[in-house]
Design an enzyme around this catalytic site. Structure first.
Site, PDB file in Angstrom:
ATOM      1  N   HIS A 275     -11.433   7.282   3.487  1.00 25.84           N
ATOM      2  CA  HIS A 275     -10.594   8.360   3.937  1.00 25.84           C
ATOM      3  C   HIS A 275     -11.228   9.597   3.150  1.00 25.84           C
ATOM      4  O   HIS A 275     -12.144   9.647   2.191  1.00 25.84           O
ATOM      5  CB  HIS A 275      -9.336   8.325   2.871  1.00 25.84           C
ATOM      6  CG  HIS A 275      -8.348   7.414   3.514  1.00 25.84           C
ATOM      7  ND1 HIS A 275      -7.292   6.423   3.120  1.00 25.84           N
ATOM      8  CD2 HIS A 275      -7.715   7.498   4.958  1.00 25.84           C
ATOM      9  CE1 HIS A 275      -6.541   6.054   3.754  1.00 25.84           C
ATOM     10  NE2 HIS A 275      -6.858   6.517   4.990  1.00 25.84           N
TER      11      HIS A 275
ATOM     12  N   ARG B  61      -0.041  -1.176   7.773  1.00 25.27           N
ATOM     13  CA  ARG B  61       0.672  -0.155   7.109  1.00 25.27           C
ATOM     14  C   ARG B  61       1.636   0.651   7.789  1.00 25.27           C
ATOM     15  O   ARG B  61       2.457   1.580   7.778  1.00 25.27           O
ATOM     16  CB  ARG B  61      -0.390   0.786   6.494  1.00 25.27           C
ATOM     17  CG  ARG B  61      -1.186   0.086   5.447  1.00 25.27           C
ATOM     18  CD  ARG B  61      -1.954   1.199   4.545  1.00 25.27           C
ATOM     19  NE  ARG B  61      -1.148   2.150   3.855  1.00 25.27           N
ATOM     20  CZ  ARG B  61      -1.318   3.191   3.147  1.00 25.27           C
ATOM     21  NH1 ARG B  61      -2.556   3.486   3.172  1.00 25.27           N
ATOM     22  NH2 ARG B  61      -0.530   3.979   2.281  1.00 25.27           N
TER      23      ARG B  61
ATOM     24  N   ASP C 108       0.783  -1.117  -0.027  1.00 26.10           N
ATOM     25  CA  ASP C 108       0.011  -0.049  -0.021  1.00 26.10           C
ATOM     26  C   ASP C 108       0.715   1.160   0.128  1.00 26.10           C
ATOM     27  O   ASP C 108       0.439   2.424   0.037  1.00 26.10           O
ATOM     28  CB  ASP C 108      -0.984   0.038   1.207  1.00 26.10           C
ATOM     29  CG  ASP C 108      -2.172  -0.969   1.098  1.00 26.10           C
ATOM     30  OD1 ASP C 108      -2.544  -0.936  -0.174  1.00 26.10           O
ATOM     31  OD2 ASP C 108      -2.952  -1.052   2.056  1.00 26.10           O
TER      32      ASP C 108
ATOM     33  N   ARG D   6     -10.513   6.054   9.930  1.00 24.64           N
ATOM     34  CA  ARG D   6      -8.951   5.907   9.862  1.00 24.64           C
ATOM     35  C   ARG D   6      -8.547   7.076  11.000  1.00 24.64           C
ATOM     36  O   ARG D   6      -8.266   6.381  12.098  1.00 24.64           O
ATOM     37  CB  ARG D   6      -8.162   6.065   8.581  1.00 24.64           C
ATOM     38  CG  ARG D   6      -8.479   5.149   7.827  1.00 24.64           C
ATOM     39  CD  ARG D   6      -8.189   3.641   8.106  1.00 24.64           C
ATOM     40  NE  ARG D   6      -8.584   2.732   6.761  1.00 24.64           N
ATOM     41  CZ  ARG D   6      -7.913   2.295   6.065  1.00 24.64           C
ATOM     42  NH1 ARG D   6      -6.729   2.976   5.602  1.00 24.64           N
ATOM     43  NH2 ARG D   6      -8.203   1.472   5.083  1.00 24.64           N
TER      44      ARG D   6
ATOM     45  N   CYS E 244      -4.767   9.483  -3.961  1.00 27.87           N
ATOM     46  CA  CYS E 244      -4.264   8.648  -2.866  1.00 27.87           C
ATOM     47  C   CYS E 244      -2.695   8.471  -3.584  1.00 27.87           C
ATOM     48  O   CYS E 244      -1.846   8.040  -2.485  1.00 27.87           O
ATOM     49  CB  CYS E 244      -4.773   7.134  -2.973  1.00 27.87           C
ATOM     50  SG  CYS E 244      -6.552   7.231  -2.598  1.00 27.87           S
TER      51      CYS E 244
HETATM   52  N1  ARG Z   1      -5.202   0.117   0.790  1.00 26.79           N
HETATM   53  C1  ARG Z   1      -5.118   1.407   1.161  1.00 26.79           C
HETATM   54  C2  ARG Z   1      -5.438   1.455   2.640  1.00 26.79           C
HETATM   55  O1  ARG Z   1      -6.460   0.942   2.830  1.00 26.79           O
HETATM   56  C3  ARG Z   1      -5.682   2.567   0.181  1.00 26.79           C
HETATM   57  C4  ARG Z   1      -5.349   3.842   0.847  1.00 26.79           C
HETATM   58  C5  ARG Z   1      -5.788   4.865  -0.034  1.00 26.79           C
HETATM   59  N2  ARG Z   1      -5.472   6.219   0.176  1.00 26.79           N
HETATM   60  C6  ARG Z   1      -6.165   7.242   0.398  1.00 26.79           C
HETATM   61  N3  ARG Z   1      -5.334   8.494   0.384  1.00 26.79           N
HETATM   62  N4  ARG Z   1      -7.322   7.380   0.212  1.00 26.79           N
HETATM   63  O2  ARG Z   1      -5.086   2.170   3.638  1.00 26.79           O
END
Ligand code: ARG
Length: 288
Positions: free
Chosen positions: A178, A104, A79, A149, A279
């Site tokens: 996000h 992550r 990611d 998040r 992203c």
């Molecule tokens: N797979 C990543 C996650 O879930 C995707 C992140 C996408 N990033 C963003 N800025 N929306 O964290």
């Protein structure tokens, strides 16, 4: 209804501004865990295709005259291509992320190290936050997402780090986990007394946040659920050129009506990880 000619003459003149970005080549891209509803490890991914699609975005930025830095991709961190989550940078100060999901968390030290070695005033966080995925600068204010998040306490922290007003927006639809999947800032540079142009998907936010957005940004572009669902809002603007998904047809037309120049880049492979154009792009706002 105004005629198309009238609409064209009424559209404001937009100016492209030079941008400085940080990207990460998806050399290790795959989907082998799921931390958002888009990620389905059972579905095949094609790393070469991810790299090829990403390269088109990179090349377009360069063609537009923007400056793009690269951070070395780490094996085992598929990611990391989504560099928007790698920090939040204003005036040469970089607020480092603290990822919600363990998968992550190892990316954060790499981003912190990159900022340090490139001369940014690097601030380590105490609160869970996913960088520009959840923090967007709109004029003077920071729009901050929470719900999935970044923790609410990171909104206070980010406000202290940058000494700016923070507007909390609560996300309610897991597909739009996000802030940058549900809202985009179209005018990265805003004259004093002006409001930044934004576009957003109202249903991605709770009622209180929808109200705040309507009050603060009465001229915002409201996108359809259809365009939101193809990550149409996960876009990058220099104030004139707006890079969007080719599938966001309605948003493309809305942008043209407002005098922006939509440019289409297909990142379908990276959408398998739940990410798009924005992203993959972290804005580096350098000290003036
Ligand atoms: N797979 C990543 C996650 O879930 C995707 C992140 C996408 N990033 C963003 N800025 N929306 O964290």
């Amino acid at each position: 209804m105004s005629t198309p000619e009238a609409a064209v003459t009424a559209a404001p003149v937009r100016t492209a501004h030079h941008r400085h970005y940080l990207m990460c080549k998806p050399s290790h891209f795959t989907v082998n865990y799921s931390i958002n509803p888009w990620m389905e490890p059972a579905n095949p991914t094609d790393t070469a295709n991810a790299v090829a699609q990403w390269q088109k975005l990179y090349d377009l930025y360069v063609e537009l005259g923007h400056e793009v830095e690269l951070i070395e991709p780490l094996a085992g961190y598929p990611d990391m291509v989504y560099t928007a989550n790698g920090g939040f940078v204003i005036d040469g100060r970089a607020y480092v992320p603290s990822f919600y999901y363990e998968q992550r968390q190892g990316e954060a030290p790499a981003f912190a190290e990159w900022f340090r070695t490139h001369g940014y005033d690097t601030v380590l966080p105490e609160e869970i936050n996913e960088g520009e995925g959840d923090f967007l600068l709109a004029g003077d204010v920071i729009l901050a997402g929470t719900g999935f998040r970044s923790a609410g306490d990171s909104h206070r922290e980010v406000s202290e780090v940058f000494g700016r007003e923070v507007v909390t927006l609560t996300l309610v639809d897991p597909r739009f986990y996000h802030l940058d999947t549900a809202l985009t800032v179209l005018d990265p540079v805003v004259e004093e007394g002006q409001t930044a142009g934004i576009a957003y998907l109202p249903h991605a936010f709770d009622e209180a946040s929808q109200k705040v957005l309507a009050e603060r940004f009465p001229d915002a572009i409201l996108v359809s659920d259809e365009d939101g669902a193809v990550f149409g809002l996960n876009s990058a603007s220099d104030g004139y050129n707006v890079i969007i998904s080719p599938r966001a047809k309605g948003f493309e037309a809305q942008l043209r009506e407002r005098g922006y120049n939509p440019l289409l880049i297909d990142l379908s492979e990276l959408l398998l990880g739940g990410g798009g154009i924005k992203c993959c792009t972290l804005e580096l706002r350098d000290a003036k």
